[in-house]
Design a protein around this motif. Structure first.
Motif, PDB file in Angstrom:
ATOM      1  N   ASP A  76       0.821  -1.216   0.000  1.00 37.83           N
ATOM      2  CA  ASP A  76       0.000   0.000   0.000  1.00 37.83           C
ATOM      3  C   ASP A  76       0.857   1.269   0.000  1.00 37.83           C
ATOM      4  O   ASP A  76       0.333   2.377   0.028  1.00 37.83           O
ATOM      5  N   ASN A  77       2.165   1.094  -0.064  1.00 36.44           N
ATOM      6  CA  ASN A  77       3.098   2.212  -0.120  1.00 36.44           C
ATOM      7  C   ASN A  77       3.872   2.132  -1.436  1.00 36.44           C
ATOM      8  O   ASN A  77       4.744   1.277  -1.610  1.00 36.44           O
ATOM      9  N   ARG A  78       3.560   3.029  -2.373  1.00 38.82           N
ATOM     10  CA  ARG A  78       4.186   2.953  -3.687  1.00 38.82           C
ATOM     11  C   ARG A  78       5.703   3.089  -3.611  1.00 38.82           C
ATOM     12  O   ARG A  78       6.438   2.402  -4.343  1.00 38.82           O
ATOM     13  N   ASP A  79       6.198   3.967  -2.739  1.00 39.22           N
ATOM     14  CA  ASP A  79       7.636   4.175  -2.632  1.00 39.22           C
ATOM     15  C   ASP A  79       8.355   2.895  -2.208  1.00 39.22           C
ATOM     16  O   ASP A  79       9.470   2.621  -2.673  1.00 39.22           O
ATOM     17  N   GLU A  80       7.719   2.113  -1.343  1.00 39.33           N
ATOM     18  CA  GLU A  80       8.350   0.863  -0.914  1.00 39.33           C
ATOM     19  C   GLU A  80       8.378  -0.156  -2.053  1.00 39.33           C
ATOM     20  O   GLU A  80       9.331  -0.933  -2.187  1.00 39.33           O
ATOM     21  N   LEU A  81       7.345  -0.160  -2.894  1.00 40.32           N
ATOM     22  CA  LEU A  81       7.356  -1.055  -4.057  1.00 40.32           C
ATOM     23  C   LEU A  81       8.387  -0.584  -5.087  1.00 40.32           C
ATOM     24  O   LEU A  81       8.978  -1.406  -5.795  1.00 40.32           O
ATOM     25  N   GLU A  82       8.595   0.708  -5.163  1.00 39.03           N
ATOM     26  CA  GLU A  82       9.665   1.235  -6.028  1.00 39.03           C
ATOM     27  C   GLU A  82      11.013   0.683  -5.568  1.00 39.03           C
ATOM     28  O   GLU A  82      11.849   0.273  -6.383  1.00 39.03           O
ATOM     29  N   GLN A  83      11.213   0.662  -4.255  1.00 34.38           N
ATOM     30  CA  GLN A  83      12.457   0.117  -3.717  1.00 34.38           C
ATOM     31  C   GLN A  83      12.555  -1.392  -3.943  1.00 34.38           C
ATOM     32  O   GLN A  83      13.655  -1.915  -4.139  1.00 34.38           O
ATOM     33  N   LEU A  84      11.417  -2.086  -3.925  1.00 35.07           N
ATOM     34  CA  LEU A  84      11.409  -3.524  -4.240  1.00 35.07           C
ATOM     35  C   LEU A  84      11.911  -3.744  -5.660  1.00 35.07           C
ATOM     36  O   LEU A  84      12.738  -4.633  -5.904  1.00 35.07           O
ATOM     37  N   TRP A  85      11.417  -2.942  -6.607  1.00 26.93           N
ATOM     38  CA  TRP A  85      11.874  -3.076  -7.998  1.00 26.93           C
ATOM     39  C   TRP A  85      13.377  -2.827  -8.091  1.00 26.93           C
ATOM     40  O   TRP A  85      14.109  -3.601  -8.724  1.00 26.93           O
ATOM     41  N   ILE A  86      13.841  -1.745  -7.474  1.00 28.17           N
ATOM     42  CA  ILE A  86      15.264  -1.395  -7.536  1.00 28.17           C
ATOM     43  C   ILE A  86      16.121  -2.518  -6.963  1.00 28.17           C
ATOM     44  O   ILE A  86      17.162  -2.883  -7.525  1.00 28.17           O
ATOM     45  N   MET A 131      -2.735  -1.533  -7.679  1.00 25.23           N
ATOM     46  CA  MET A 131      -2.493  -0.341  -8.498  1.00 25.23           C
ATOM     47  C   MET A 131      -1.062   0.151  -8.334  1.00 25.23           C
ATOM     48  O   MET A 131      -0.388   0.496  -9.319  1.00 25.23           O
ATOM     49  N   ASN A 132      -0.571   0.183  -7.101  1.00 23.63           N
ATOM     50  CA  ASN A 132       0.816   0.597  -6.868  1.00 23.63           C
ATOM     51  C   ASN A 132       1.797  -0.307  -7.601  1.00 23.63           C
ATOM     52  O   ASN A 132       2.744   0.159  -8.241  1.00 23.63           O
ATOM     53  N   GLY A 133       1.569  -1.628  -7.469  1.00 30.69           N
ATOM     54  CA  GLY A 133       2.454  -2.581  -8.138  1.00 30.69           C
ATOM     55  C   GLY A 133       2.440  -2.409  -9.639  1.00 30.69           C
ATOM     56  O   GLY A 133       3.495  -2.444 -10.302  1.00 30.69           O
ATOM     57  N   CYS A 134       1.255  -2.235 -10.211  1.00 29.79           N
ATOM     58  CA  CYS A 134       1.144  -2.038 -11.659  1.00 29.79           C
ATOM     59  C   CYS A 134       1.822  -0.738 -12.087  1.00 29.79           C
ATOM     60  O   CYS A 134       2.492  -0.683 -13.122  1.00 29.79           O
ATOM     61  N   HIS A 135       1.651   0.311 -11.290  1.00 32.54           N
ATOM     62  CA  HIS A 135       2.226   1.610 -11.640  1.00 32.54           C
ATOM     63  C   HIS A 135       3.745   1.546 -11.648  1.00 32.54           C
ATOM     64  O   HIS A 135       4.405   2.031 -12.589  1.00 32.54           O
TER      65      HIS A 135
END
Length: 270
Positions: A76-86, A131-135
């Motif tokens: 539910d935190n987009r920034d944390e999913l961004e860090q997951l991708w990185i 939605m965050n994950g898809c974005h």
């Protein structure tokens, strides 16, 4: 929409793809991680806490210690999913497949009995988390020039309704609509978007719904984790289509299960 079902074979397709799976420290997500590893893929798992990630990594690394990593992040935190991708990209390079699997159940209450914090948490995890994950995944895959995103369906995706499941069903119905619409938008890109439909799987999630009335139905239509996740992983690796719906429990299979239920007794919870 192309429907991919149980009767179309089980080849695993090209291996050594990099797969990221949210909510993969237990249940269906963990089962998918295991099957992708067995198929020769590189896998990045995810859970809410570092403890759950480390616990699952200990087990999964018995398959191959060099092809699995994990990162704790809240969906539910987009920034944390961004860090997951990185994190995933740093360890294994290009992310070929991103699966939004993370989800939570609702308390068995009528909607009006629930506190705002309860229904807010379900929607933030099950819908906004997708939605965050898809974005995150879509924007990075656009830079890569390719990739596939799959969202996990569940109770409510087909319009089915049940008392004290209103909130969870609403979240999954919305996920299905969102995914189909996103797939239409994705046609102008090289990114493929689809859904995974596991049916009824014997996880702790399903056990919460058990009572004498529905236990019989679950034993007829349900399955243990392993055959379902093996099938789903194989079909994901084979997939070449946008707007694919990879479905385990198809209508022909449902009909066959009911037709044979009197002569073939099943107990998926033992």
């Amino acid at each position: 929409m192309k429907i991919i079902d149980f009767f179309h074979g089980n080849g695993v397709g090209e291996n050594m793809k990099h797969v990221v799976i949210t909510g993969s420290t237990r249940g269906i997500g963990y089962g998918l991680a295991r099957e992708f590893l067995l198929a020769g893929c590189r896998v990045t798992i995810n859970g809410q806490s570092q403890e759950s990630v480390e616990r699952s990594l200990q087990s999964l690394r018995k398959i191959n210690p060099d092809t699995v990593e994990g990162y704790a992040a809240r969906v539910d935190n987009r920034d944390e999913l961004e860090q997951l991708w990185i994190y995933a990209e740093k360890h294994f390079g290009t992310v070929d497949i991103w699966i939004n699997n993370a989800g939570i159940d609702q308390e068995r209450k009528y909607f009006w009995e629930m506190a705002e914090e309860e229904y807010d948490k379900v929607i933030r995890t099950n819908l906004k988390g997708v939605m965050n994950g898809c974005h995150v995944a879509f924007n990075h895959m656009l830079k890569q020039g390719s990739g596939q995103i799959f969202n996990m369906e569940g109770f409510g995706s087909n319009g089915m309704m049940r008392e004290k499941m209103t909130l969870y069903g609403t979240s999954k119905s919305a996920v299905s609509y969102f995914t189909r619409s996103l797939a239409i938008e994705a046609k102008q890109t090289n990114i493929k978007v689809g859904t995974l439909s596991p049916g009824m799987v014997a996880t702790d999630f399903l056990r919460k719904s058990l009572d004498e009335h529905n236990r019989k139905i679950f034993n007829i239509l349900g399955d243990k984790v392993e055959p379902v996740t093996k099938f789903l992983a194989a079909k994901v690796l084979e997939n070449q289509n946008n707007d694919a719906r990879i479905q385990w429990l198809t209508k022909p299979k449902v009909m066959w299960r009911f037709a044979t239920s009197m002569i073939s007794k099943r107990d998926i919870f033992n």
